[in-house]
Each structure stands twice: as C-alpha cells, then as structure tokens.
Motif scaffolding. Structure first.
Motif, PDB file in Angstrom:
ATOM      1  N   GLY A 280     -23.823  69.529  22.795  1.00 56.92           N
ATOM      2  CA  GLY A 280     -24.063  70.373  23.972  1.00 56.92           C
ATOM      3  C   GLY A 280     -23.199  71.611  24.032  1.00 56.92           C
ATOM      4  O   GLY A 280     -22.770  72.021  25.117  1.00 56.92           O
ATOM      5  N   ARG A 281     -22.943  72.247  22.892  1.00 54.81           N
ATOM      6  CA  ARG A 281     -22.030  73.383  22.866  1.00 54.81           C
ATOM      7  C   ARG A 281     -22.721  74.725  23.169  1.00 54.81           C
ATOM      8  O   ARG A 281     -22.055  75.725  23.381  1.00 54.81           O
ATOM      9  CB  ARG A 281     -21.342  73.458  21.495  1.00 54.81           C
ATOM     10  CG  ARG A 281     -20.368  72.317  21.260  1.00 54.81           C
ATOM     11  CD  ARG A 281     -19.816  72.312  19.850  1.00 54.81           C
ATOM     12  NE  ARG A 281     -19.121  73.533  19.490  1.00 54.81           N
ATOM     13  CZ  ARG A 281     -17.857  73.810  19.760  1.00 54.81           C
ATOM     14  NH1 ARG A 281     -17.119  72.919  20.434  1.00 54.81           N
ATOM     15  NH2 ARG A 281     -17.301  74.944  19.369  1.00 54.81           N
ATOM     16  N   GLY A 282     -24.041  74.747  23.184  1.00 51.87           N
ATOM     17  CA  GLY A 282     -24.740  75.984  23.487  1.00 51.87           C
ATOM     18  C   GLY A 282     -24.637  76.334  24.955  1.00 51.87           C
ATOM     19  O   GLY A 282     -24.483  75.458  25.809  1.00 51.87           O
ATOM     20  N   THR A 283     -24.750  77.621  25.259  1.00 50.20           N
ATOM     21  CA  THR A 283     -24.650  78.068  26.655  1.00 50.20           C
ATOM     22  C   THR A 283     -25.966  78.648  27.179  1.00 50.20           C
ATOM     23  O   THR A 283     -26.244  78.563  28.373  1.00 50.20           O
ATOM     24  CB  THR A 283     -23.552  79.123  26.819  1.00 50.20           C
ATOM     25  OG1 THR A 283     -23.793  80.206  25.907  1.00 50.20           O
ATOM     26  CG2 THR A 283     -22.183  78.532  26.547  1.00 50.20           C
ATOM     27  N   VAL A 284     -26.791  79.242  26.287  1.00 50.65           N
ATOM     28  CA  VAL A 284     -28.076  79.793  26.722  1.00 50.65           C
ATOM     29  C   VAL A 284     -29.242  79.086  26.042  1.00 50.65           C
ATOM     30  O   VAL A 284     -30.406  79.420  26.282  1.00 50.65           O
ATOM     31  CB  VAL A 284     -28.155  81.317  26.465  1.00 50.65           C
ATOM     32  CG1 VAL A 284     -27.139  82.055  27.308  1.00 50.65           C
ATOM     33  CG2 VAL A 284     -27.986  81.652  24.987  1.00 50.65           C
ATOM     34  N   GLY A 285     -28.942  78.118  25.189  1.00 53.83           N
ATOM     35  CA  GLY A 285     -29.975  77.350  24.502  1.00 53.83           C
ATOM     36  C   GLY A 285     -29.339  76.285  23.643  1.00 53.83           C
ATOM     37  O   GLY A 285     -28.111  76.214  23.532  1.00 53.83           O
ATOM     38  N   ASN A 286     -30.175  75.446  23.039  1.00 60.05           N
ATOM     39  CA  ASN A 286     -29.634  74.340  22.245  1.00 60.05           C
ATOM     40  C   ASN A 286     -30.363  74.220  20.906  1.00 60.05           C
ATOM     41  O   ASN A 286     -30.586  73.124  20.411  1.00 60.05           O
ATOM     42  CB  ASN A 286     -29.712  73.020  23.025  1.00 60.05           C
ATOM     43  CG  ASN A 286     -28.690  72.004  22.524  1.00 60.05           C
ATOM     44  OD1 ASN A 286     -27.664  72.373  21.938  1.00 60.05           O
ATOM     45  ND2 ASN A 286     -28.950  70.728  22.753  1.00 60.05           N
ATOM     46  N   ASN A 287     -30.724  75.366  20.321  1.00 58.99           N
ATOM     47  CA  ASN A 287     -31.221  75.377  18.945  1.00 58.99           C
ATOM     48  C   ASN A 287     -30.004  75.351  18.029  1.00 58.99           C
ATOM     49  O   ASN A 287     -29.200  76.282  18.041  1.00 58.99           O
ATOM     50  CB  ASN A 287     -32.052  76.625  18.680  1.00 58.99           C
ATOM     51  CG  ASN A 287     -33.258  76.745  19.590  1.00 58.99           C
ATOM     52  OD1 ASN A 287     -33.308  77.592  20.482  1.00 58.99           O
ATOM     53  ND2 ASN A 287     -34.237  75.883  19.383  1.00 58.99           N
TER      54      ASN A 287
END
Length: 467
Positions: A280-287
């Motif tokens: 869960g390190r993305g901030t605006v997406g999780n690609n």
C-alpha cells in the motif's frame, strides 16, 4: 492450418499457415532472417501483405499461432478474450481494421472507441495490422490512445512525457548513484521511476539500493517511485522482509518457454503483483509492476516455434508479451527496443520501425507504453537514429522514455537517451512531466512559468545535499 496464396505477375506465392503470412509480411529485420522465417524478396513480402490484408480478424481466434495446449500465454490470450468488445469489429479483415483505426481516430470520440475495443483485440490481431501500416499510421493511432496508470505519479496523461531516471553504476557505488540521480533530477527527470539495474542480483545488494533511493525520495519529498530491477523472486523476498519496495520489476516475453528462460510464469507474476500491492505504498494509485520486453527475446531463448514447428516472427511474439503485461495492470511497460543487439534489429532503420510497432501494439492492448530508445555499440546505428526515434515516439504520445547520464550507460554498456534528450522532447512538443512531479519541480523553484527548467547551479540547489 490454412493455406494462403497470392499472384504477383507470373509468380504464385503460397503460404502454408497464418504464422508464415505474419512472418513474411513483416518489415525486414535481422532476427526474422536468423530464425529463417523472413520473406526472401520484396515481392514475396508484398504478396504476404496482400494476403494478410484479406484475413478476417476472427480467423485469429480459430487458428493458433502458438499451441494452446502447450503454451500458457496462448491460453491467457484466448481465455481472457472479450467477445462483446470484439463484436464491434468482428466482421472486419486485417486491412479493413487498418482503415477503421485511421478513420476512427478522426472522430470526436475516437480515442474512447479504441479503448472500448481493446479488450477484444488479441496480440496477433494487433501485430497483424501493424504490418500493413506506414510509420505515420503507427504514430497517428498511437497518439490517439492514452492509457493511464498511477502510483505516486500518474503516467500516460495527455500533455505529459514521463522519464525513468536510470542512475546505474558498475559497482553499485552509493555516491556514484547519488550523483547520477542529482544530475537527472536537476534536469527534470525521474517522474516515471528512479530505477537502478543492480550490478548483482543478491537480496542484500538490492536491499541497500532500495534504502538509498527511498532515503533520497523521503529526504526531498519527491513524488516518484523507486525500483531496483532485480529478479521478481528477489523482490518478493525483499517485500517479505518489509523493505521499501515501490515497484516490482521483471523482464517478460511472449511465449511460455521464453518466460521460463527468465525464470517466471503467469502464476509468479500474479503473486508478485499481489505482494507489491499489499504494501500500500502508492498515494494516487496502486499499479505496482514494472515490466520490460524486447523483440528477439523468444528467439534468443529458442522459444519462438509455433504450431506445426513453424517459426513465429519476433514482432508478433513481442506483441504477445503485452498480453502477459496487461494481466497484472502495470504502472510501467517498456520495450528495450535496440538493447538485444543487431542480431535481431540490425540497424537504425530497423530499430526505429520496431520502436513504433511496439509502442503502437502496446497502446492498442491497453498499456501505459514506454520505450528505451537505445542501441548497442556493435549495431549499425548512432545517436542521430535515436534522435529520430525519440522525436517520432514523442509525436506518437509515448508514456515515458529512459534517460541515463550522458546517454551512455556505463554499467550495462549500451547507448540510451540523456537527460537533455528528454528535456528536448518536452520543450519541442510543449509537454510537462507527470503532474505530481511537475508540482514538486515548481515547489523546488526549478521550473519557469512556461514549464521550462530554470538553470540552477548545483551549489544553489536544495538537492545539493545529495553530494
């Protein structure tokens, strides 16, 4: 298998399978000659293209190129095919499909129409139509399609050109990597990823590099993502150890055998995607996936043989790799177009054509497609060829390119683009970095109002602490 024929003057050309038609309709390239599947003359190539233009798109769903029973990539392509999306174009031949693409992009909602049919396209269909298209056709259709992905920055938006900052070092020296990273950031690069090819694939070395880049990112609050291009199994191990993994990298190809040569399969790639997303390190997406491909990889692995023992051309196999890529919804995909060498793409002309083909096929198949504009030092190519390829790819709306200090990767030993080259492309076409990274450059006082980079001495830059 079907038999195809076409008459040119007094000569009747016969093709014993759809795979043979595809191979002999391909523009000339050394890899297909090496595989023994290339057309023997311009006349034979023209005949194959006439035949290919009359092949119904639906035939690609009934005649296998690579056997379904023995190849998991073929099973993925067929089993995930969206018949409803395909229905719109199911009555077309390959030649009709070319005309449909070029007409559709001129309509008000043409780009959306292309995205709507994308799930109904197989890689073989897309590769086939590309063989009938001029370079300007590939550029025009590629420019009309925008495929968005996101992690800390958003990739593929209109009006943007992102860059991978590649600060490789032959001994993974921290100061050398930091200096190259500073160089790239000062020239506005790094919004797609700061990605390092490690000198070794050891988990310990990869972990040290991850900490180094993540420390830089956190210290200067840079909205980007990092990646150490280790093997996917190494990265999964690092995720299990809770190291700061943003993106999971892997080289992929278009057949099961070629992927096995890379030490991967579809199940492993899906596992890696889930592991990366779990952090869960993305901030605006999780690609979270970063995938690289390249024409010739299947041939180099001896995994290029299709139904009936027929060699499949390298561009069709490359397009099949994009089916593997879209299965895991990556943040980034790029073809390393000239990296494998002149045995597969002999000279600048072949590299330029291949780069446009790969970009076009990836875009139609729904990917945020980038290109490593590059060549090896023993290829018949030079920096002028790369200038041409960069320029036409930028016109075609490429999502991102790779840039290294001075265009010379001293660790991998090949020629790519420089940070200045990426700056040229943005200035010439009026493009910006990814919006989150663009805002950071403005906050750092590195952008002019018109979007151009402000000349800042290293000693005056807030990034000087990197040294």
């Amino acid at each position: 298998m079907s038999t195809f024929r076409h008459i040119v003057g007094p000569v009747t050309y016969r093709f014993e399978s759809l795979a043979e038609v595809l191979a002999k309709a391909s523009p000339p390239r050394s890899g297909d000659e090496l595989a023994g599947c290339a057309a023997q003359s311009d006349a034979e190539r023209a005949a194959a293209r006439w035949v290919l233009a009359e092949v119904p798109l639906a035939e690609f769903l009934s005649e296998e190129i690579v056997p379904y029973d023995t190849d998991e990539v073929t099973r993925l392509i067929i089993d995930s095919h969206d018949a409803d999306a395909f229905a719109v174009i199911s009555h077309l031949t390959v030649g009709d499909f070319r005309d449909w693409l070029l007409e559709t992009i001129t309509k008000p909602h043409g780009a959306q129409s292309l995205k709507d049919v994308s799930p109904g396209l197989t890689p073989e269909m897309v590769a086939a139509v590309s063989k009938l298209m001029r370079n300007q056709d590939l550029i025009a259709v590629g420019a009309a399609v925008r495929n968005r992905s996101a992690f800390r920055t958003t990739i593929g938006l209109p009006g943007t050109l992102a860059t991978r900052l590649q600060p490789n070092h032959p001994t993974d020296d921290a100061r050398g990597i930091a200096a190259a990273t500073l160089d790239g950031l000062l020239l506005g690069c790094g919004d797609a990823v700061i990605g390092i090819n490690p000198a070794t694939d050891s988990p310990h070395a990869a972990g040290d590099l991850l900490r180094l880049i993540d420390d830089i990112r956190l210290r200067f609050d840079i909205p980007t993502q990092s990646c150490v291009l280790a093997h996917v199994t190494t990265t999964i191990e690092l995720i299990e150890r809770n190291l700061p993994v943003d993106l999971v990298f892997q080289s992929i190809a278009g057949t099961e055998g070629a992927n096995e040569s890379f030490g991967v399969n579809l199940e492993l790639l899906r596992e890696a995607n889930e592991a990366g997303r779990s952090l869960g390190r993305g901030t605006v997406g999780n690609n979270v996936m970063y995938l690289e491909t390249g024409q010739g990889s299947a041939l180099s692995a001896g995994a290029h043989i299709g139904v009936g023992g027929v060699a499949v051309d390298q561009q069709t196999l490359e397009a099949r790799a994009y089916a593997v890529a879209r299965e895991v919804e990556p943040l980034l995909v790029n073809t390393v177009v000239g990296f494998i060498g002149p045995e597969y793409l002999y000279d600048g002309k072949q590299i330029i054509r291949a780069g446009l083909e790969d970009h076009f096929c990836g875009k139609l198949l729904g990917l945020p497609m980038g290109v490593d504009v590059c060549y090896t030092n023993h290829a018949e190519a030079d920096s002028d060829d790369m200038d041409v390829l960069l320029t036409v790819l930028t016109a075609a709306g490429v999502a991102f390119v790779i840039a290294v200090p001075g265009a010379d990767d001293v660790m991998l030993g090949y020629q790519s683009l420089s940070f200045h080259d990426a700056l040229f492309a943005r200035r010439t076409f009026g493009l910006r970095p990814a919006p989150e990274f663009n805002d950071w450059l403005e906050r750092m006082g590195m952008l002019e109002r018109d979007g151009g980079l402000r000349e800042i001495a290293v000693s005056d830059s807030p990034l000087r602490a990197l040294l």
